[in-house]
Design a protein around this motif. Structure first.
Motif, PDB file in Angstrom:
ATOM      1  N   ALA A  55       2.331   1.830  -3.391  1.00 23.62           N
ATOM      2  CA  ALA A  55       1.260   2.226  -4.307  1.00 23.62           C
ATOM      3  C   ALA A  55       0.820   3.664  -4.045  1.00 23.62           C
ATOM      4  CB  ALA A  55       0.075   1.267  -4.174  1.00 23.62           C
ATOM      5  N   SER A  56       0.889   4.119  -2.793  1.00 19.74           N
ATOM      6  CA  SER A  56       0.477   5.490  -2.469  1.00 19.74           C
ATOM      7  C   SER A  56       1.385   6.522  -3.127  1.00 19.74           C
ATOM      8  CB  SER A  56       0.457   5.693  -0.955  1.00 19.74           C
ATOM      9  OG  SER A  56       1.766   5.770  -0.421  1.00 19.74           O
ATOM     10  N   LEU A  98      -6.800   8.538  -0.701  1.00 20.33           N
ATOM     11  CA  LEU A  98      -6.316   7.780  -1.854  1.00 20.33           C
ATOM     12  C   LEU A  98      -7.487   7.209  -2.644  1.00 20.33           C
ATOM     13  CD1 LEU A  98      -3.355   5.983  -0.116  1.00 20.33           C
ATOM     14  CD2 LEU A  98      -3.148   7.420  -2.134  1.00 20.33           C
ATOM     15  N   GLN A 141       0.104   8.100  -6.283  1.00 16.48           N
ATOM     16  CA  GLN A 141      -0.932   9.129  -6.169  1.00 16.48           C
ATOM     17  C   GLN A 141      -0.415  10.368  -5.440  1.00 16.48           C
ATOM     18  OE1 GLN A 141      -4.971   7.807  -5.189  1.00 16.48           O
ATOM     19  NE2 GLN A 141      -4.325   5.679  -5.472  1.00 16.48           N
ATOM     20  N   MET A 192      -9.152   4.361  -4.022  1.00 13.89           N
ATOM     21  CA  MET A 192      -8.994   2.976  -3.598  1.00 13.89           C
ATOM     22  C   MET A 192      -8.938   2.001  -4.768  1.00 13.89           C
ATOM     23  SD  MET A 192      -8.595   3.635  -0.529  1.00 13.89           S
ATOM     24  CE  MET A 192      -8.447   1.979   0.122  1.00 13.89           C
ATOM     25  N   VAL A 214       0.849  -1.203   0.000  1.00 16.80           N
ATOM     26  CA  VAL A 214       0.000   0.000   0.000  1.00 16.80           C
ATOM     27  C   VAL A 214       0.879   1.246   0.000  1.00 16.80           C
ATOM     28  CG1 VAL A 214      -1.785   1.284   1.221  1.00 16.80           C
ATOM     29  CG2 VAL A 214      -1.876  -1.208   1.181  1.00 16.80           C
ATOM     30  N   ASP A 263      -2.682  -0.758  -8.439  1.00 14.14           N
ATOM     31  CA  ASP A 263      -1.246  -0.508  -8.358  1.00 14.14           C
ATOM     32  C   ASP A 263      -0.556  -1.498  -7.436  1.00 14.14           C
ATOM     33  OD1 ASP A 263      -1.397   1.623 -10.118  1.00 14.14           O
ATOM     34  OD2 ASP A 263      -1.522   3.143  -8.538  1.00 14.14           O
ATOM     35  N   GLN A 310      -7.707   2.632  -7.821  1.00 15.45           N
ATOM     36  CA  GLN A 310      -6.356   2.741  -8.371  1.00 15.45           C
ATOM     37  C   GLN A 310      -5.340   2.113  -7.427  1.00 15.45           C
ATOM     38  OE1 GLN A 310      -5.047   6.732  -9.365  1.00 15.45           O
ATOM     39  NE2 GLN A 310      -2.890   6.095  -9.428  1.00 15.45           N
ATOM     40  N   LEU A 311      -5.515   2.325  -6.133  1.00 10.23           N
ATOM     41  CA  LEU A 311      -4.582   1.772  -5.150  1.00 10.23           C
ATOM     42  C   LEU A 311      -4.500   0.256  -5.272  1.00 10.23           C
ATOM     43  CD1 LEU A 311      -2.853   2.508  -2.538  1.00 10.23           C
ATOM     44  CD2 LEU A 311      -4.857   1.697  -1.278  1.00 10.23           C
ATOM     45  N   ARG A 312      -5.641  -0.399  -5.325  1.00  7.05           N
ATOM     46  CA  ARG A 312      -5.646  -1.864  -5.397  1.00  7.05           C
ATOM     47  C   ARG A 312      -5.024  -2.362  -6.702  1.00  7.05           C
ATOM     48  NH1 ARG A 312     -10.473  -0.984  -2.279  1.00  7.05           N
ATOM     49  NH2 ARG A 312     -10.376  -2.158  -0.321  1.00  7.05           N
ATOM     50  N   ALA A 325      -5.422   4.424   4.180  1.00  6.95           N
ATOM     51  CA  ALA A 325      -5.404   4.888   2.784  1.00  6.95           C
ATOM     52  C   ALA A 325      -6.668   5.665   2.453  1.00  6.95           C
ATOM     53  CB  ALA A 325      -5.253   3.693   1.852  1.00  6.95           C
TER      54      ALA A 325
END
Length: 212
Positions: A115-116, A150, A119, A152, A112, A158, A154-156, A145
């Motif tokens: 991935a953050s 964030l 963004q 979410m 995570v 990435d 896109q986070l997952r 997150a």
């Protein structure tokens, strides 16, 4: 998962080159850190990672690298001191390397975290997760997150990028090759320190690098 118990705090150490293998091991500080400097290739691999978090001055004259884990209490305690160092030292470059030695929850948080970065909200996520009470795991990472805004979906997506897995693996390989003992480990120039460090001790390490 290997045992990563921390020894007594504030053990200052020097990173000495293993000439036969190219690995770096931790030994006591010699009279001069420049007697056996870190190879340029290893320093490049340690300090320059396209996917990793770089804070402070990207062109600073000293790079301080921290290997950390979101479940490491000493890593959590160090966040405010790192922030203060960055604010007061305009020539300091800080590299944060996720090294999830405390298990599956830490590994999830590392994904995570990386991935953050995509963004532009690494610092918000990092500091918020480091402030939580209790374990850092999938539930706390996702809640954090979401709380810092964030995206979410896109986070997952990435988090599943193979490059994020490779970044974490690279940190593991570096740590193993250098014989690091656990988190937090700080490396600046040819100097290293393992365990909780005070603000003054981190300042001293940076000053030693500049002096050397």
């Amino acid at each position: 998962m290997p045992d990563r118990k921390l020894p007594s705090r504030n053990r200052r150490e020097f990173l000495q080159t293993g000439l036969a293998t190219g690995a770096v091991i931790i030994t006591g500080i010699p009279a001069s850190a420049q007697e056996n400097p870190m190879p340029d290739g290893l320093r490049q691999a340690l300090e320059h990672e396209k996917l990793g978090a770089v804070l402070g001055n990207p062109s600073g004259d000293v790079t301080l690298t921290e290997f950390f884990d979101y479940n490491c209490p000493y890593c959590r305690a160090s966040v405010a001191d790192l922030h203060r160092l960055i604010l007061e030292d305009q020539q300091l470059r800080v590299v944060l390397r996720e090294w999830p030695v405390f298990g599956a929850g830490s590994l999830y948080c590392a994904k995570v975290s990386l991935a953050s970065l995509r963004q532009g909200k690494f610092w918000q996520f990092h500091t918020s997760l480091m402030r939580i009470k209790g374990p850092a795991d999938d539930k706390s990472a996702i809640a954090t997150a979401s709380s810092v805004g964030l995206n979410m979906g896109q986070l997952r997506r990435d988090m599943e990028d193979i490059n994020i897995a490779r970044q974490i693996e690279h940190s593991w390989i570096l740590a193993e090759n250098m014989g690091l003992s656990g988190t937090p480990t700080y490396i600046a120039g040819d100097f290293g320190a393992f365990g909780q460090q005070s603000l003054d001790e981190l300042r001293s390490m940076i000053a030693e690098v500049r002096g050397a």
